[in-house]
Scaffold this active site. Structure first.
Site, mmCIF file in Angstrom:
data_model
loop_
_atom_site.group_PDB
_atom_site.id
_atom_site.type_symbol
_atom_site.label_atom_id
_atom_site.label_comp_id
_atom_site.label_asym_id
_atom_site.label_seq_id
_atom_site.Cartn_x
_atom_site.Cartn_y
_atom_site.Cartn_z
ATOM 1 N N LYS A 187 0.970 -1.044 -0.024
ATOM 2 C CA LYS A 187 -0.010 -0.237 0.085
ATOM 3 C C LYS A 187 1.070 1.277 0.043
ATOM 4 C CE LYS A 187 -4.031 1.963 2.203
ATOM 5 N NZ LYS A 187 -4.856 1.921 3.628
ATOM 6 N N ASP A 261 -11.825 1.646 0.269
ATOM 7 C CA ASP A 261 -12.624 -0.003 0.492
ATOM 8 C C ASP A 261 -13.985 -0.056 -0.077
ATOM 9 O OD1 ASP A 261 -9.842 -0.768 1.246
ATOM 10 O OD2 ASP A 261 -10.490 -0.340 3.429
HETATM 11 C C1 GLT Z 1 -6.551 -3.365 6.782
HETATM 12 C C2 GLT Z 1 -6.101 -2.964 5.434
HETATM 13 C C3 GLT Z 1 -6.234 -4.018 4.428
HETATM 14 C C4 GLT Z 1 -5.499 -5.248 4.817
HETATM 15 C C5 GLT Z 1 -5.940 -6.286 6.018
HETATM 16 C C6 GLT Z 1 -4.904 -6.943 6.364
HETATM 17 S S1 GLT Z 1 -6.241 -4.742 7.312
HETATM 18 O O1 GLT Z 1 -8.160 -3.350 7.001
HETATM 19 O O2 GLT Z 1 -6.696 -1.758 5.139
HETATM 20 O O3 GLT Z 1 -5.805 -3.621 2.986
HETATM 21 O O4 GLT Z 1 -5.615 -6.216 3.969
HETATM 22 O O5 GLT Z 1 -4.092 -6.754 7.394
HETATM 23 MN MN MN Z 2 -7.280 -1.407 1.908
#
Ligand code: GLT
Ligand code: MN
Ligand code: MN
Length: 390
Positions: A187, A261
């Protein structure tokens, strides 16, 4: 009735959700919870109701961080029973190395060796937990492994610390005979200003430097690559081609926004289509995990609509992908654009004579340039299929 029109999820689709996804209560940096808490057992029941296949969890999603061994064992026993009764499997486990304030400077890369050791201990315990529940994939998302200022450490030191930690965990995996495959999740930012290993590509470069590279792959997340303005499909395809696509986090994200998300397919339908088409074309058979959550406006019923929607959109796009592959006009264009290589000197494998032939070959640029590349038509056919007019 939900999904009464044939877009019915089945175990073979391997649709999974994290406890933290359907269990998300809608808190954000500016506002408090909007939904009441759900127990892990209630979440399992909800997942069974919407016909999901699997559930994933962080250690802390199920067992409170400071639970005693007896408390832990009772929780795990009850959870296992609920999974069995509801026909839900646990394909993946992970560890929270981001929520507790102790990880404010990172976990495996933190400057304090005590924090680094605690992060390892917590991960080993989370591996024990996942193994007990039957998980064979262990995700590592280094949400706090990053900086607001690069004054705090040299970034290559962070890479070395991360390598040391993953090597250690691979040995633990072997020693315990758990048979896990680790899936590293990238990320670019959020919650840190900058997170190390910003993209799936960064991890694909890191993995071959490990002691057991075969044990470690990636868990690309759609929103994470889109936050960086990248083409998610390209990262996924590179991971797949390298034999490293161990897991995938499906969701959606508008570019240039905070970490959203969103429900799968809700923001970038066309990118979602290419992704589904890719996964289906290559016959990816790992879990299809939706790492997303319902809008903050939703109540508990809305959470079901959210979960159902993720799977439904996947199945619709799967059907569209099959239609795309069978479309006669599309097939004809694909054949045409792949070109006729009959008169081209072979470049498949290097040989000195082959290289000599290639150097001596004369290319007719005029003729090459006259070949059609009707990508406008090809793309419009895609749009026609996606919008249902074809
Ligand atoms: C968290 C994050 C996700 C990850 C998860 C695994 S936790 O919510 O935003 O992208 O996949 O740790
Ligand atoms: Mn995420
Ligand atoms: Mn994720």
């Amino acid at each position: 009735m939900r999904n009464g029109d044939g877009y019915q999820p089945n175990p073979e689709h391997k649709f999974s959700f994290g406890l933290w996804t359907v269990g998300n209560r809608g808190r954000d940096p500016f506002g408090d919870f909007v939904r009441p808490p759900m127990t892990a057992i209630e979440i399992i029941q909800l997942l069974a109701e919407v016909r999901a296949w699997g559930v994933n969890l962080h250690d802390d999603d199920l067992v409170p961080i400071d639970a005693t061994a007896t408390e832990r064992d009772a929780i795990v026993k009850e959870f296992k029973k609920a999974c069995e009764q509801n026909g839900i499997v646990v394909p993946m486990a992970t560890v929270s190395l981001f929520f507790h304030p102790i990880f404010r400077d990172g976990a495996f890369t933190a400057n304090d060796p005590e924090v680094r050791a605690y992060a390892l201990q917590k991960t080993m315990r989370a591996m024990d937990l996942g193994a007990e529940l039957g998980a064979k994939i262990f995700v590592l998302w280094g949400g706090r492994e990053g900086v607001e200022t690069d004054a705090c450490r040299r970034p290559d030191e962070a890479v070395k610390r991360l390598r040391e930690a993953v090597n250690y965990l691979c040995e633990y995996n072997l020693d315990r005979g758990y048979g896990y495959r680790f899936a590293m999740e990238a990320k670019p930012n959020e919650p840190r200003g900058d997170i190390y290993m910003a993209t799936t590509g960064h991890y694909l470069g890191f993995i071959p430097t490990l002691d057991h590279p075969e044990m470690v792959g990636v868990n690309p997340e759609m929103a994470h690559e889109q936050m960086a303005g990248l083409n998610f499909l390209h990262g996924v395809a590179q991971a797949w081609e390298a034999g490293k696509l161990f897991h995938i986090d499906l969701n959606d994200q508008m570019p240039g926004r905070f970490d959203q998300d969103l429900r799968f397919g809700s923001a970038n339908l066309k990118s979602s289509f290419w992704l589904v088409k890719f996964l289906e074309d290559v016959a990816y058979d790992g879990p299809r995990h939706f790492d997303a959550h319902a809008y903050r406006t939703e109540d508990c019923e809305g959470v079901k609509d959210f979960a159902t929607g993720c799977m439904r959109t996947y199945l619709i796009l799967q059907e569209k992908a099959a239609q795309w592959n069978e479309d006669r006009e599309i097939r004809a264009i694909l054949e045409e654009i792949s070109g006729n290589g009959n008169h081209v000197p072979s470049t498949a494998a290097f040989s000195r004579t082959g290289a000599q032939q290639l150097l001596a070959h004369s290319f007719n640029k005029e003729v090459i340039l006259r070949k059609r590349l009707p990508y406008e038509r090809l793309d419009q056919l895609t749009v026609d299929i996606l919008t249902g007019v074809r």
